[in-house]
Scaffold this motif. Structure first.
Motif, PDB file in Angstrom:
ATOM      1  N   ALA A   1       0.847  -1.200   0.000  1.00 26.58           N
ATOM      2  CA  ALA A   1       0.000   0.000   0.000  1.00 26.58           C
ATOM      3  C   ALA A   1       0.880   1.247   0.000  1.00 26.58           C
ATOM      4  O   ALA A   1       1.924   1.279   0.645  1.00 26.58           O
ATOM      5  CB  ALA A   1      -0.925  -0.005   1.209  1.00 26.58           C
ATOM      6  N   LYS A   2       0.435   2.242  -0.725  1.00 27.80           N
ATOM      7  CA  LYS A   2       1.243   3.453  -0.865  1.00 27.80           C
ATOM      8  C   LYS A   2       1.042   4.439   0.278  1.00 27.80           C
ATOM      9  O   LYS A   2       1.953   5.162   0.632  1.00 27.80           O
ATOM     10  CB  LYS A   2       0.935   4.117  -2.199  1.00 27.80           C
ATOM     11  CG  LYS A   2       1.389   3.276  -3.380  1.00 27.80           C
ATOM     12  CD  LYS A   2       1.064   3.928  -4.678  1.00 27.80           C
ATOM     13  CE  LYS A   2       1.604   3.031  -5.788  1.00 27.80           C
ATOM     14  NZ  LYS A   2       0.900   3.145  -7.001  1.00 27.80           N
ATOM     15  N   THR A   3      -0.139   4.474   0.822  1.00 30.93           N
ATOM     16  CA  THR A   3      -0.423   5.438   1.889  1.00 30.93           C
ATOM     17  C   THR A   3      -1.118   4.757   3.056  1.00 30.93           C
ATOM     18  O   THR A   3      -1.649   3.645   2.915  1.00 30.93           O
ATOM     19  CB  THR A   3      -1.347   6.578   1.387  1.00 30.93           C
ATOM     20  OG1 THR A   3      -2.626   6.024   1.075  1.00 30.93           O
ATOM     21  CG2 THR A   3      -0.762   7.275   0.160  1.00 30.93           C
ATOM     22  N   PHE A   4      -1.136   5.447   4.182  1.00 26.95           N
ATOM     23  CA  PHE A   4      -1.841   4.946   5.361  1.00 26.95           C
ATOM     24  C   PHE A   4      -3.324   4.763   5.048  1.00 26.95           C
ATOM     25  O   PHE A   4      -3.941   3.787   5.462  1.00 26.95           O
ATOM     26  CB  PHE A   4      -1.635   5.914   6.533  1.00 26.95           C
ATOM     27  CG  PHE A   4      -2.400   5.532   7.764  1.00 26.95           C
ATOM     28  CD1 PHE A   4      -2.069   4.395   8.480  1.00 26.95           C
ATOM     29  CD2 PHE A   4      -3.458   6.304   8.207  1.00 26.95           C
ATOM     30  CE1 PHE A   4      -2.769   4.023   9.617  1.00 26.95           C
ATOM     31  CE2 PHE A   4      -4.167   5.950   9.345  1.00 26.95           C
ATOM     32  CZ  PHE A   4      -3.813   4.808  10.046  1.00 26.95           C
ATOM     33  N   SER A   5      -3.902   5.697   4.305  1.00 30.72           N
ATOM     34  CA  SER A   5      -5.321   5.604   3.943  1.00 30.72           C
ATOM     35  C   SER A   5      -5.623   4.335   3.165  1.00 30.72           C
ATOM     36  O   SER A   5      -6.701   3.758   3.296  1.00 30.72           O
ATOM     37  CB  SER A   5      -5.746   6.825   3.127  1.00 30.72           C
ATOM     38  OG  SER A   5      -5.754   7.969   3.940  1.00 30.72           O
ATOM     39  N   ASP A   6      -4.661   3.893   2.341  1.00 32.73           N
ATOM     40  CA  ASP A   6      -4.853   2.662   1.572  1.00 32.73           C
ATOM     41  C   ASP A   6      -4.916   1.436   2.476  1.00 32.73           C
ATOM     42  O   ASP A   6      -5.465   0.406   2.087  1.00 32.73           O
ATOM     43  CB  ASP A   6      -3.704   2.467   0.569  1.00 32.73           C
ATOM     44  CG  ASP A   6      -3.709   3.502  -0.547  1.00 32.73           C
ATOM     45  OD1 ASP A   6      -4.765   4.139  -0.764  1.00 32.73           O
ATOM     46  OD2 ASP A   6      -2.663   3.659  -1.196  1.00 32.73           O
ATOM     47  N   LYS A   7      -4.354   1.544   3.667  1.00 37.69           N
ATOM     48  CA  LYS A   7      -4.296   0.410   4.590  1.00 37.69           C
ATOM     49  C   LYS A   7      -5.494   0.356   5.540  1.00 37.69           C
ATOM     50  O   LYS A   7      -5.702  -0.654   6.211  1.00 37.69           O
ATOM     51  CB  LYS A   7      -3.022   0.491   5.435  1.00 37.69           C
ATOM     52  CG  LYS A   7      -1.749   0.473   4.629  1.00 37.69           C
ATOM     53  CD  LYS A   7      -0.552   0.703   5.529  1.00 37.69           C
ATOM     54  CE  LYS A   7       0.720   0.856   4.725  1.00 37.69           C
ATOM     55  NZ  LYS A   7       1.877   1.118   5.579  1.00 37.69           N
ATOM     56  N   LEU A   8      -6.267   1.427   5.606  1.00 36.25           N
ATOM     57  CA  LEU A   8      -7.314   1.515   6.628  1.00 36.25           C
ATOM     58  C   LEU A   8      -8.374   0.425   6.527  1.00 36.25           C
ATOM     59  O   LEU A   8      -8.775  -0.148   7.542  1.00 36.25           O
ATOM     60  CB  LEU A   8      -7.972   2.898   6.607  1.00 36.25           C
ATOM     61  CG  LEU A   8      -7.154   3.997   7.266  1.00 36.25           C
ATOM     62  CD1 LEU A   8      -7.800   5.351   7.034  1.00 36.25           C
ATOM     63  CD2 LEU A   8      -6.992   3.723   8.746  1.00 36.25           C
ATOM     64  N   ASN A   9      -8.853   0.122   5.322  1.00 31.22           N
ATOM     65  CA  ASN A   9      -9.870  -0.932   5.195  1.00 31.22           C
ATOM     66  C   ASN A   9      -9.326  -2.279   5.630  1.00 31.22           C
ATOM     67  O   ASN A   9     -10.023  -3.057   6.279  1.00 31.22           O
ATOM     68  CB  ASN A   9     -10.411  -1.006   3.767  1.00 31.22           C
ATOM     69  CG  ASN A   9     -11.427   0.076   3.497  1.00 31.22           C
ATOM     70  OD1 ASN A   9     -12.175   0.478   4.378  1.00 31.22           O
ATOM     71  ND2 ASN A   9     -11.450   0.557   2.272  1.00 31.22           N
ATOM     72  N   SER A  10      -8.079  -2.547   5.293  1.00 37.47           N
ATOM     73  CA  SER A  10      -7.437  -3.797   5.718  1.00 37.47           C
ATOM     74  C   SER A  10      -7.346  -3.852   7.237  1.00 37.47           C
ATOM     75  O   SER A  10      -7.656  -4.875   7.856  1.00 37.47           O
ATOM     76  CB  SER A  10      -6.042  -3.894   5.096  1.00 37.47           C
ATOM     77  OG  SER A  10      -5.316  -4.936   5.678  1.00 37.47           O
ATOM     78  N   LYS A  11      -6.933  -2.751   7.833  1.00 38.22           N
ATOM     79  CA  LYS A  11      -6.826  -2.697   9.292  1.00 38.22           C
ATOM     80  C   LYS A  11      -8.196  -2.879   9.947  1.00 38.22           C
ATOM     81  O   LYS A  11      -8.332  -3.577  10.941  1.00 38.22           O
ATOM     82  CB  LYS A  11      -6.190  -1.374   9.725  1.00 38.22           C
ATOM     83  CG  LYS A  11      -4.709  -1.270   9.383  1.00 38.22           C
ATOM     84  CD  LYS A  11      -4.148   0.085   9.800  1.00 38.22           C
ATOM     85  CE  LYS A  11      -2.688   0.214   9.478  1.00 38.22           C
ATOM     86  NZ  LYS A  11      -1.823  -0.543  10.373  1.00 38.22           N
ATOM     87  N   TYR A  12      -9.208  -2.263   9.356  1.00 44.43           N
ATOM     88  CA  TYR A  12     -10.560  -2.397   9.899  1.00 44.43           C
ATOM     89  C   TYR A  12     -11.035  -3.852   9.815  1.00 44.43           C
ATOM     90  O   TYR A  12     -11.575  -4.396  10.776  1.00 44.43           O
ATOM     91  CB  TYR A  12     -11.544  -1.479   9.166  1.00 44.43           C
ATOM     92  CG  TYR A  12     -12.947  -1.634   9.666  1.00 44.43           C
ATOM     93  CD1 TYR A  12     -13.324  -1.108  10.897  1.00 44.43           C
ATOM     94  CD2 TYR A  12     -13.891  -2.354   8.956  1.00 44.43           C
ATOM     95  CE1 TYR A  12     -14.610  -1.266  11.387  1.00 44.43           C
ATOM     96  CE2 TYR A  12     -15.173  -2.528   9.433  1.00 44.43           C
ATOM     97  CZ  TYR A  12     -15.524  -1.977  10.653  1.00 44.43           C
ATOM     98  OH  TYR A  12     -16.797  -2.155  11.146  1.00 44.43           O
ATOM     99  N   ASN A  13     -10.817  -4.482   8.675  1.00 44.42           N
ATOM    100  CA  ASN A  13     -11.232  -5.881   8.517  1.00 44.42           C
ATOM    101  C   ASN A  13     -10.498  -6.796   9.489  1.00 44.42           C
ATOM    102  O   ASN A  13     -11.057  -7.778   9.968  1.00 44.42           O
ATOM    103  CB  ASN A  13     -11.048  -6.339   7.076  1.00 44.42           C
ATOM    104  CG  ASN A  13     -12.093  -5.740   6.165  1.00 44.42           C
ATOM    105  OD1 ASN A  13     -13.235  -5.543   6.556  1.00 44.42           O
ATOM    106  ND2 ASN A  13     -11.707  -5.419   4.943  1.00 44.42           N
TER     107      ASN A  13
END
Length: 179
Positions: A31-43
């Protein structure tokens, strides 16, 4: 990302957190940005909760909220909590029902994700740390008022309504639940 979302739903049903973790690590790496990782972190937080790893789910949610700039105190003294509830009640009294119903939408992606993490934390706290629930409820209501309504804001209003009703403010609690 679509593969991850499908696997995430499967993991929630089967409790296969290991597979989800492997897929999450790939997203974290590429992932390029923290925002790109948020859905993964939420799941991941959701999967931990569904697999009965509630303390880990809470810990992960709090960690991400911190990364999002959301500070969550561990607890409030009873007087301090009553003060914060009273202040929130006063803020809500400044709006009519129609103003709250037609309130602007939250458009900041990070705030929307923070609300999702708070909502997950709220339901998990209901089982393992009920005394901390009011703190999360207040944070969600304040985020909704300050940044607009998100898709999970109604959850915050139901819970603040319940909280107000428990403190004897039945009319105000009913109003919040109705909104």
């Amino acid at each position: 990302l679509r593969l991850f979302e499908t696997a995430s739903k499967c993991c929630q049903v089967t409790g296969d957190v290991v597979t989800l973790k492997i897929l999450s690590e790939q997203i974290e790496r590429y992932a390029k940005t923290f925002s790109d990782k948020l859905n993964s972190k939420y799941n991941n937080v959701v999967a931990l909760a569904f697999s009965s790893k509630l303390p880990e789910s809470c810990s992960s949610a709090i960690s991400v909220l911190s990364e999002l700039g959301e500070e969550l105190p561990d607890s409030y003294a009873e007087q301090e909590l009553k003060f914060h509830i009273k202040q929130t009640k006063i803020i809500l009294e400044g709006y009519t029902d129609q103003e709250l119903i037609g309130f602007r939408r939250m458009d900041d992606h990070k705030k929307i994700m923070a609300m999702k993490f708070y909502a997950r934390l709220l339901t998990t706290y209901q089982m393992i740390k009920p005394d901390s629930q009011p703190i999360v409820i207040l944070k969600m209501v304040h985020l909704s008022i300050n940044h607009g309504m998100s898709p999970v804001s109604p959850i915050a209003f139901v819970f603040i309504g319940q909280l107000l009703a428990r403190q004897g403010h039945i009319k105000d609690g009913y109003r919040c639940v109705k909104i």
